[in-house]
Design a protein around this motif. Structure first.
Motif, PDB file in Angstrom:
ATOM      1  N   ALA A  92       5.204 -11.182  12.277  1.00 18.63           N
ATOM      2  CA  ALA A  92       5.310 -12.021  13.472  1.00 18.63           C
ATOM      3  C   ALA A  92       4.032 -11.966  14.299  1.00 18.63           C
ATOM      4  CB  ALA A  92       6.513 -11.589  14.308  1.00 18.63           C
ATOM      5  N   LEU A  93       3.491 -10.768  14.500  1.00 17.87           N
ATOM      6  CA  LEU A  93       2.271 -10.630  15.290  1.00 17.87           C
ATOM      7  C   LEU A  93       1.082 -11.303  14.603  1.00 17.87           C
ATOM      8  CD1 LEU A  93       2.619  -6.915  16.461  1.00 17.87           C
ATOM      9  CD2 LEU A  93       2.768  -8.956  17.890  1.00 17.87           C
ATOM     10  N   LEU A  94       0.947 -11.080  13.299  1.00 19.38           N
ATOM     11  CA  LEU A  94      -0.164 -11.699  12.570  1.00 19.38           C
ATOM     12  C   LEU A  94      -0.009 -13.212  12.507  1.00 19.38           C
ATOM     13  CD1 LEU A  94      -0.936  -9.343   9.546  1.00 19.38           C
ATOM     14  CD2 LEU A  94      -2.304  -9.733  11.596  1.00 19.38           C
ATOM     15  N   GLY A  95       1.226 -13.691  12.304  1.00 20.61           N
ATOM     16  CA  GLY A  95       1.461 -15.124  12.253  1.00 20.61           C
ATOM     17  C   GLY A  95       1.113 -15.801  13.560  1.00 20.61           C
ATOM     18  N   ALA A  96       1.517 -15.176  14.681  1.00 21.65           N
ATOM     19  CA  ALA A  96       1.201 -15.734  15.992  1.00 21.65           C
ATOM     20  C   ALA A  96      -0.306 -15.780  16.218  1.00 21.65           C
ATOM     21  CB  ALA A  96       1.879 -14.914  17.080  1.00 21.65           C
ATOM     22  N   ALA A  97      -0.999 -14.687  15.899  1.00 23.11           N
ATOM     23  CA  ALA A  97      -2.451 -14.640  16.091  1.00 23.11           C
ATOM     24  C   ALA A  97      -3.163 -15.621  15.166  1.00 23.11           C
ATOM     25  CB  ALA A  97      -2.956 -13.217  15.846  1.00 23.11           C
ATOM     26  N   PHE A  98      -2.667 -15.761  13.931  1.00 23.59           N
ATOM     27  CA  PHE A  98      -3.285 -16.650  12.951  1.00 23.59           C
ATOM     28  C   PHE A  98      -3.187 -18.106  13.389  1.00 23.59           C
ATOM     29  CE2 PHE A  98      -2.764 -18.792   8.636  1.00 23.59           C
ATOM     30  CZ  PHE A  98      -4.127 -18.861   8.404  1.00 23.59           C
ATOM     31  N   VAL A  99      -2.004 -18.534  13.797  1.00 26.32           N
ATOM     32  CA  VAL A  99      -1.826 -19.921  14.236  1.00 26.32           C
ATOM     33  C   VAL A  99      -2.614 -20.179  15.515  1.00 26.32           C
ATOM     34  CG1 VAL A  99      -0.150 -21.608  15.086  1.00 26.32           C
ATOM     35  CG2 VAL A  99       0.393 -20.198  13.099  1.00 26.32           C
ATOM     36  N   MET A 128      -2.516  -4.950  16.278  1.00 31.01           N
ATOM     37  CA  MET A 128      -2.173  -6.362  16.093  1.00 31.01           C
ATOM     38  C   MET A 128      -1.797  -7.013  17.415  1.00 31.01           C
ATOM     39  SD  MET A 128       0.165  -6.301  12.658  1.00 31.01           S
ATOM     40  CE  MET A 128      -0.470  -5.688  11.091  1.00 31.01           C
ATOM     41  N   GLY A 129      -1.030  -6.283  18.241  1.00 29.91           N
ATOM     42  CA  GLY A 129      -0.656  -6.807  19.547  1.00 29.91           C
ATOM     43  C   GLY A 129      -1.869  -7.042  20.431  1.00 29.91           C
ATOM     44  N   LEU A 130      -2.835  -6.137  20.377  1.00 25.77           N
ATOM     45  CA  LEU A 130      -4.062  -6.296  21.156  1.00 25.77           C
ATOM     46  C   LEU A 130      -4.860  -7.502  20.666  1.00 25.77           C
ATOM     47  CD1 LEU A 130      -6.027  -5.261  23.288  1.00 25.77           C
ATOM     48  CD2 LEU A 130      -7.016  -3.747  21.540  1.00 25.77           C
ATOM     49  N   ALA A 131      -4.947  -7.665  19.336  1.00 23.04           N
ATOM     50  CA  ALA A 131      -5.653  -8.818  18.779  1.00 23.04           C
ATOM     51  C   ALA A 131      -4.988 -10.124  19.212  1.00 23.04           C
ATOM     52  CB  ALA A 131      -5.699  -8.716  17.256  1.00 23.04           C
ATOM     53  N   LEU A 132      -3.658 -10.135  19.223  1.00 28.07           N
ATOM     54  CA  LEU A 132      -2.936 -11.332  19.665  1.00 28.07           C
ATOM     55  C   LEU A 132      -3.213 -11.618  21.135  1.00 28.07           C
ATOM     56  CD1 LEU A 132      -0.872 -13.593  19.318  1.00 28.07           C
ATOM     57  CD2 LEU A 132       0.940 -11.913  19.688  1.00 28.07           C
ATOM     58  N   LEU A 133      -3.242 -10.581  21.955  1.00 22.13           N
ATOM     59  CA  LEU A 133      -3.514 -10.763  23.383  1.00 22.13           C
ATOM     60  C   LEU A 133      -4.905 -11.345  23.601  1.00 22.13           C
ATOM     61  CD1 LEU A 133      -2.711 -10.355  26.349  1.00 22.13           C
ATOM     62  CD2 LEU A 133      -3.612  -8.012  26.183  1.00 22.13           C
ATOM     63  N   LEU A 174       0.838  -1.180   0.000  1.00 19.96           N
ATOM     64  CA  LEU A 174       0.000   0.000   0.000  1.00 19.96           C
ATOM     65  C   LEU A 174       0.880   1.240   0.000  1.00 19.96           C
ATOM     66  CD1 LEU A 174      -2.689  -1.082   2.600  1.00 19.96           C
ATOM     67  CD2 LEU A 174      -2.883  -1.089   0.125  1.00 19.96           C
ATOM     68  N   PRO A 175       0.295   2.414  -0.312  1.00 15.59           N
ATOM     69  CA  PRO A 175       1.072   3.651  -0.261  1.00 15.59           C
ATOM     70  C   PRO A 175       1.688   3.838   1.119  1.00 15.59           C
ATOM     71  CG  PRO A 175      -1.025   4.032  -1.345  1.00 15.59           C
ATOM     72  CD  PRO A 175      -1.060   2.630  -0.820  1.00 15.59           C
ATOM     73  N   PRO A 176       2.864   4.452   1.205  1.00 15.53           N
ATOM     74  CA  PRO A 176       3.535   4.603   2.497  1.00 15.53           C
ATOM     75  C   PRO A 176       2.649   5.308   3.516  1.00 15.53           C
ATOM     76  CG  PRO A 176       4.979   5.229   0.692  1.00 15.53           C
ATOM     77  CD  PRO A 176       3.627   5.020   0.095  1.00 15.53           C
ATOM     78  N   LYS A 177       2.767   4.857   4.771  1.00 13.91           N
ATOM     79  CA  LYS A 177       2.032   5.464   5.866  1.00 13.91           C
ATOM     80  C   LYS A 177       3.013   6.126   6.814  1.00 13.91           C
ATOM     81  CE  LYS A 177      -1.692   2.047   5.705  1.00 13.91           C
ATOM     82  NZ  LYS A 177      -2.476   1.059   6.475  1.00 13.91           N
ATOM     83  N   SER A 178       2.465   6.979   7.664  1.00 13.47           N
ATOM     84  CA  SER A 178       3.321   7.627   8.659  1.00 13.47           C
ATOM     85  C   SER A 178       3.769   6.597   9.688  1.00 13.47           C
ATOM     86  CB  SER A 178       2.555   8.758   9.345  1.00 13.47           C
ATOM     87  OG  SER A 178       1.479   8.239  10.106  1.00 13.47           O
ATOM     88  N   ALA A 179       4.858   6.944  10.377  1.00 10.57           N
ATOM     89  CA  ALA A 179       5.357   6.049  11.418  1.00 10.57           C
ATOM     90  C   ALA A 179       4.327   5.879  12.523  1.00 10.57           C
ATOM     91  CB  ALA A 179       6.666   6.598  11.976  1.00 10.57           C
ATOM     92  N   LYS A 180       3.611   6.935  12.865  1.00  9.02           N
ATOM     93  CA  LYS A 180       2.584   6.836  13.904  1.00  9.02           C
ATOM     94  C   LYS A 180       1.455   5.910  13.467  1.00  9.02           C
ATOM     95  CE  LYS A 180       3.307  11.309  16.162  1.00  9.02           C
ATOM     96  NZ  LYS A 180       2.680  12.615  16.536  1.00  9.02           N
ATOM     97  N   GLY A 181       1.071   6.011  12.197  1.00  9.71           N
ATOM     98  CA  GLY A 181       0.012   5.148  11.696  1.00  9.71           C
ATOM     99  C   GLY A 181       0.421   3.686  11.722  1.00  9.71           C
ATOM    100  N   ARG A 182       1.646   3.405  11.325  1.00  4.80           N
ATOM    101  CA  ARG A 182       2.128   2.026  11.348  1.00  4.80           C
ATOM    102  C   ARG A 182       2.267   1.510  12.781  1.00  4.80           C
ATOM    103  NH1 ARG A 182       6.787   2.672   6.681  1.00  4.80           N
ATOM    104  NH2 ARG A 182       5.417   2.342   4.881  1.00  4.80           N
ATOM    105  N   ALA A 183       2.731   2.379  13.666  1.00  5.41           N
ATOM    106  CA  ALA A 183       2.833   1.974  15.074  1.00  5.41           C
ATOM    107  C   ALA A 183       1.461   1.665  15.649  1.00  5.41           C
ATOM    108  CB  ALA A 183       3.513   3.082  15.878  1.00  5.41           C
ATOM    109  N   ALA A 184       0.445   2.437  15.250  1.00 11.58           N
ATOM    110  CA  ALA A 184      -0.919   2.177  15.718  1.00 11.58           C
ATOM    111  C   ALA A 184      -1.421   0.830  15.197  1.00 11.58           C
ATOM    112  CB  ALA A 184      -1.854   3.306  15.270  1.00 11.58           C
ATOM    113  N   VAL A 185      -1.077   0.505  13.946  1.00  6.54           N
ATOM    114  CA  VAL A 185      -1.469  -0.789  13.383  1.00  6.54           C
ATOM    115  C   VAL A 185      -0.799  -1.927  14.154  1.00  6.54           C
ATOM    116  CG1 VAL A 185      -1.318  -2.269  11.346  1.00  6.54           C
ATOM    117  CG2 VAL A 185      -1.965   0.128  11.094  1.00  6.54           C
ATOM    118  N   LEU A 186       0.500  -1.765  14.457  1.00  6.62           N
ATOM    119  CA  LEU A 186       1.199  -2.783  15.242  1.00  6.62           C
ATOM    120  C   LEU A 186       0.577  -2.948  16.625  1.00  6.62           C
ATOM    121  CD1 LEU A 186       4.999  -2.237  14.469  1.00  6.62           C
ATOM    122  CD2 LEU A 186       3.495  -4.018  13.607  1.00  6.62           C
ATOM    123  N   ALA A 187       0.186  -1.834  17.241  1.00  5.22           N
ATOM    124  CA  ALA A 187      -0.451  -1.907  18.561  1.00  5.22           C
ATOM    125  C   ALA A 187      -1.785  -2.653  18.477  1.00  5.22           C
ATOM    126  CB  ALA A 187      -0.662  -0.503  19.110  1.00  5.22           C
TER     127      ALA A 187
END
Length: 346
Positions: A295-302, A27-32, A12-25
């Motif tokens: 890594a986060l998506l793979g862990a949550a997926f499995v 993903m971490g919540l979904a994994l939890l 996808l088109p580049p996103k801001s670092a804050k936006g990507r960090a929010a996506v990672l967060a």
């Protein structure tokens, strides 16, 4: 058609670092949430309050605590680590081969790890650490062979996948031969070939922990260099990147991760294909963000697939590898046809 020109991965088109960090967060919540649900669910469901009470008391005579400590915590941890490792191995493999359809199971890396793991079980039964070490060695040999085949023969991307399928078939034939010749030593090999976490314990995870740690660390150190590599070999070399060394280290990291995961999870398929593609759509193609997201998506997926496999036909349990194949197989076919616009061959 050369195999390693410029990056073939789409993002996808580049996103801001804050936006990507929010996506990672997120993903971490979904994994939890998936992790907590996994601890609650099984042949016997427990409420969160009951689990928390058992965790606070920690009495070995408490049935809930014994189930939690000896069964569900090891299994949940194994799911998370295997999913994260295979997903990152897939992202690394795609970066090294410059092929968005590559993943450890498709090009035979998982099969190589499984073949050498069973060889170690036959040659050194009961030897602590032999299986994960042999699994890593098999994954590394297979990955290097596929990479050299791509580099020397100038294979097209789809032909490379077909070559990987052929290598995987030969290695799986070797696995079948070992299980037939040494049935007493390879008891449970059928579950190993399908992939799953039934009966996995903390000891097996601990034996693979060193390889997992080294693989994750090496992948993190290589992330920025892999972004430079996406510019193409000439451009990357012009910027001072040692292309050959970077590719070898990335292969080494992928082998560490895939081999360690296979040693205790068996031959799980398609995690290294599905998770990086989903992550790429969410955070873009930069490996600095793609590797942790994978890594986060793979862990949550499995973890989600394992929970589904345990609860779908409870009290009977499906090997999670079956669920992953049912989901990953159609995805791979869709990806193959989409990238070739309906043409299977180059």
């Amino acid at each position: 058609m050369p195999i390693l020109p410029k990056s073939s991965t789409r993002s996808l088109p580049p996103k801001s670092a804050k936006g990507r960090a929010a996506v990672l967060a997120a993903m971490g919540l979904a994994l939890l949430l998936a992790l907590l649900y996994s601890l609650r669910t099984g042949s016997q469901d427990y409420s969160a309050a009951r689990l928390w009470q058992a965790f606070l008391i920690r009495e070995e005579g408490n049935v809930v605590w014994r189930v939690l400590w000896h069964v569900r915590i090891p299994r949940t941890l194994a799911c998370c680590l295997a999913g994260a490792a295979l997903a990152q191995a897939g992202a690394l493999t795609q970066a090294v081969l410059n092929n968005a359809m590559a993943s450890p199971n498709i090009i035979g890396v998982n099969a190589g790890a499984g073949f050498f793991a069973l060889l170690a079980a036959v040659a050194a039964p009961g030897t602590a650490g032999a299986v994960p070490a042999a699994s890593f060695f098999g994954a590394l040999l297979t990955a290097l062979f596929i990479y050299l085949l791509a580099l020397r023969a100038g294979l097209s991307r789809t032909t490379l996948i077909l070559a990987g399928v052929a290598v995987s078939s030969m290695l799986n034939a070797g696995v079948n031969a070992i299980t037939l010749l040494f049935p007493d030593i390879t008891i449970g090999a059928a579950g190993f070939m399908l992939g799953g976490f039934s009966g996995v314990g903390l000891a097996a995870v601990r034996r693979a922990a060193v390889y997992l740690l080294l693989g994750f660390l090496l992948a993190a150190l290589l992330a920025a260099d892999l972004d430079v590599l996406q510019l193409g070999e000439e451009s990357a070399a012009g910027l001072g990147l040692h292309v050959g060394r970077t590719r070898f280290l990335a292969i080494l990291a992928a082998a560490l991760l895939a081999g360690a995961a296979v040693s205790f999870a068996g031959l799980l398929g398609f995690v290294g294909l599905v998770a990086p593609h989903a992550a790429r759509r969410l955070v873009g193609g930069s490996n600095v963000w793609l590797l942790p997201a994978s890594a986060l998506l793979g862990a949550a997926f499995v973890l989600a697939c394992d929970t589904l496999a345990r609860s779908l036909f409870a009290p009977y349990e499906l090997p999670v590898g079956i669920v992953l194949s049912l989901l990953g197989g159609p995805f791979f076919l869709w990806l193959l046809l989409r990238r070739k616009r309906g043409r299977i061959y180059d």
